[in-house]
Design a protein around this motif. Sequence first.
Motif, mmCIF file in Angstrom:
data_model
loop_
_atom_site.group_PDB
_atom_site.id
_atom_site.type_symbol
_atom_site.label_atom_id
_atom_site.label_comp_id
_atom_site.label_asym_id
_atom_site.label_seq_id
_atom_site.Cartn_x
_atom_site.Cartn_y
_atom_site.Cartn_z
ATOM 1 N N PHE A 1 0.842 -1.197 0.000
ATOM 2 C CA PHE A 1 0.000 0.000 0.000
ATOM 3 C C PHE A 1 0.875 1.244 0.000
ATOM 4 O O PHE A 1 2.073 1.192 0.302
ATOM 5 C CB PHE A 1 -0.916 0.018 1.225
ATOM 6 N N THR A 2 0.276 2.360 -0.346
ATOM 7 C CA THR A 2 0.962 3.652 -0.309
ATOM 8 C C THR A 2 0.621 4.375 0.990
ATOM 9 O O THR A 2 -0.331 4.003 1.694
ATOM 10 C CB THR A 2 0.533 4.538 -1.496
ATOM 11 N N ILE A 3 1.369 5.416 1.291
ATOM 12 C CA ILE A 3 1.096 6.229 2.477
ATOM 13 C C ILE A 3 -0.276 6.886 2.352
ATOM 14 O O ILE A 3 -1.023 6.981 3.339
ATOM 15 C CB ILE A 3 2.190 7.296 2.672
ATOM 16 N N THR A 4 -0.639 7.306 1.157
ATOM 17 C CA THR A 4 -1.948 7.927 0.958
ATOM 18 C C THR A 4 -3.074 6.937 1.268
ATOM 19 O O THR A 4 -4.063 7.291 1.922
ATOM 20 C CB THR A 4 -2.096 8.446 -0.489
ATOM 21 N N GLU A 5 -2.927 5.694 0.831
ATOM 22 C CA GLU A 5 -3.947 4.680 1.135
ATOM 23 C C GLU A 5 -4.038 4.438 2.640
ATOM 24 O O GLU A 5 -5.131 4.266 3.190
ATOM 25 C CB GLU A 5 -3.634 3.395 0.384
ATOM 26 N N ARG B 1 -3.362 6.637 4.967
ATOM 27 C CA ARG B 1 -4.047 7.818 5.519
ATOM 28 C C ARG B 1 -5.562 7.683 5.365
ATOM 29 O O ARG B 1 -6.331 8.057 6.264
ATOM 30 C CB ARG B 1 -3.572 9.086 4.820
ATOM 31 N N LYS B 2 -5.997 7.152 4.237
ATOM 32 C CA LYS B 2 -7.434 7.008 3.988
ATOM 33 C C LYS B 2 -8.075 6.043 4.980
ATOM 34 O O LYS B 2 -9.202 6.264 5.443
ATOM 35 C CB LYS B 2 -7.677 6.546 2.554
ATOM 36 N N VAL B 3 -7.363 4.966 5.308
ATOM 37 C CA VAL B 3 -7.898 4.011 6.288
ATOM 38 C C VAL B 3 -7.980 4.654 7.673
ATOM 39 O O VAL B 3 -8.993 4.560 8.367
ATOM 40 C CB VAL B 3 -7.041 2.732 6.324
ATOM 41 N N ASN C 1 3.826 14.357 8.249
ATOM 42 C CA ASN C 1 3.816 13.969 9.664
ATOM 43 C C ASN C 1 3.340 12.530 9.844
ATOM 44 O O ASN C 1 3.872 11.782 10.672
ATOM 45 C CB ASN C 1 2.927 14.918 10.468
ATOM 46 N N PHE C 2 2.326 12.145 9.054
ATOM 47 C CA PHE C 2 1.807 10.780 9.146
ATOM 48 C C PHE C 2 2.874 9.774 8.714
ATOM 49 O O PHE C 2 3.100 8.758 9.387
ATOM 50 C CB PHE C 2 0.560 10.646 8.275
ATOM 51 N N LYS C 3 3.530 10.064 7.606
ATOM 52 C CA LYS C 3 4.581 9.168 7.108
ATOM 53 C C LYS C 3 5.698 9.033 8.132
ATOM 54 O O LYS C 3 6.175 7.916 8.406
ATOM 55 C CB LYS C 3 5.134 9.706 5.783
ATOM 56 N N LYS C 4 6.110 10.135 8.713
ATOM 57 C CA LYS C 4 7.185 10.112 9.712
ATOM 58 C C LYS C 4 6.802 9.237 10.903
ATOM 59 O O LYS C 4 7.619 8.475 11.430
ATOM 60 C CB LYS C 4 7.481 11.535 10.174
ATOM 61 N N ALA C 5 5.536 9.324 11.342
ATOM 62 C CA ALA C 5 5.076 8.549 12.493
ATOM 63 C C ALA C 5 4.955 7.061 12.173
ATOM 64 O O ALA C 5 5.173 6.205 13.031
ATOM 65 C CB ALA C 5 3.736 9.095 12.975
ATOM 66 N N MET C 6 4.612 6.734 10.908
ATOM 67 C CA MET C 6 4.335 5.352 10.532
ATOM 68 C C MET C 6 5.559 4.569 10.066
ATOM 69 O O MET C 6 5.555 3.340 10.093
ATOM 70 C CB MET C 6 3.272 5.311 9.419
ATOM 71 N N LEU C 7 6.606 5.268 9.631
ATOM 72 C CA LEU C 7 7.736 4.572 9.001
ATOM 73 C C LEU C 7 8.371 3.524 9.908
ATOM 74 O O LEU C 7 8.924 2.538 9.423
ATOM 75 C CB LEU C 7 8.794 5.587 8.544
ATOM 76 N N ARG C 8 8.286 3.701 11.218
ATOM 77 C CA ARG C 8 8.886 2.709 12.132
ATOM 78 C C ARG C 8 8.170 1.363 12.045
ATOM 79 O O ARG C 8 8.723 0.343 12.461
ATOM 80 C CB ARG C 8 8.836 3.222 13.568
#
Length: 279
Positions: free
Chosen positions: A215-219, A221-223, A239-246
């Motif tokens: 999935f992509t970061i945008t997908e 975010r949609k969930v 900010n969302f990508k930074k928080a999720m990358l871990r």
Amino acid sequence: MKNFATKEEEKYYYNHLATEEEFLNWYHTQDLPEYDAPSLTVDDVLLCYNKKEDALKVLLIQRNTHPFKDSWALPGGFVEKGESCEMSCLRETKEETGVEITKDQIQQLHAFSDPHRDPRGWVVTVSYLAFIGEEPLTAGDDAKLARWFNIERVNNELYLTSEKVKIVLDLKTGKAKGPDRLAFDHHLIIWTAFLKVLNQMEHDPKILQVLGDEFTITEARKVFAKFLGLDFKAIDHSNFKKAMLRYLVEVGERPVGIGRPSKIYQLEESVLQKNKIQN
């Protein structure tokens, strides 16, 4: 058998000093108290996400038998003799909806034990939660129909809709509103599942399994936006990508038309392993 001066002395010996084999032999000869026991069922909350429709969905069946005949309910049923709750979850889901899930996909949600939750008598249910793809459905067993219901959060209300059916839950209390209701206490089970995902997704994002293997970061975010009741654009991408990358592993890129391709991610194996540990 040994001789004891008192019943208390006998009980102490077999509980504390005897071998386990001696204890069990003794235990089965005692006059033991009998307790009323509840029946045991499972109820399964299966969530999916349709990328084309941008829709979060839950799987419901329409009951074909009493009680709550013709009402919508979660797939589930009675645990059979010699069967674990987990295996009952897989079996009942398959029998009532045609959807096959595995033990690795499910996680125990909560036990619901209100003695009045089922009009047939004292029935305790163990609920399970699973994140899957939108599978084709085939109603069977006690189900008249099986359908994916859209889930939409609007402020503090949760709407479950399919065709003309609209089930509304109060997110603050879990209570059902409106003319269309779920069978038993299934409104509370869905409410509990929704809040669990909402409260844990930022540090345990297993909900992203509804997007499939990639999935992509945008997908993603949609969930998340579906649980927050927001337009996904209100969630800052960086900010969302930074928080999720871990919790993610980059596995490639996907063309998106004009412009740079989007990076594709998978969930870290450690996130998926949490599900297995909980089971």
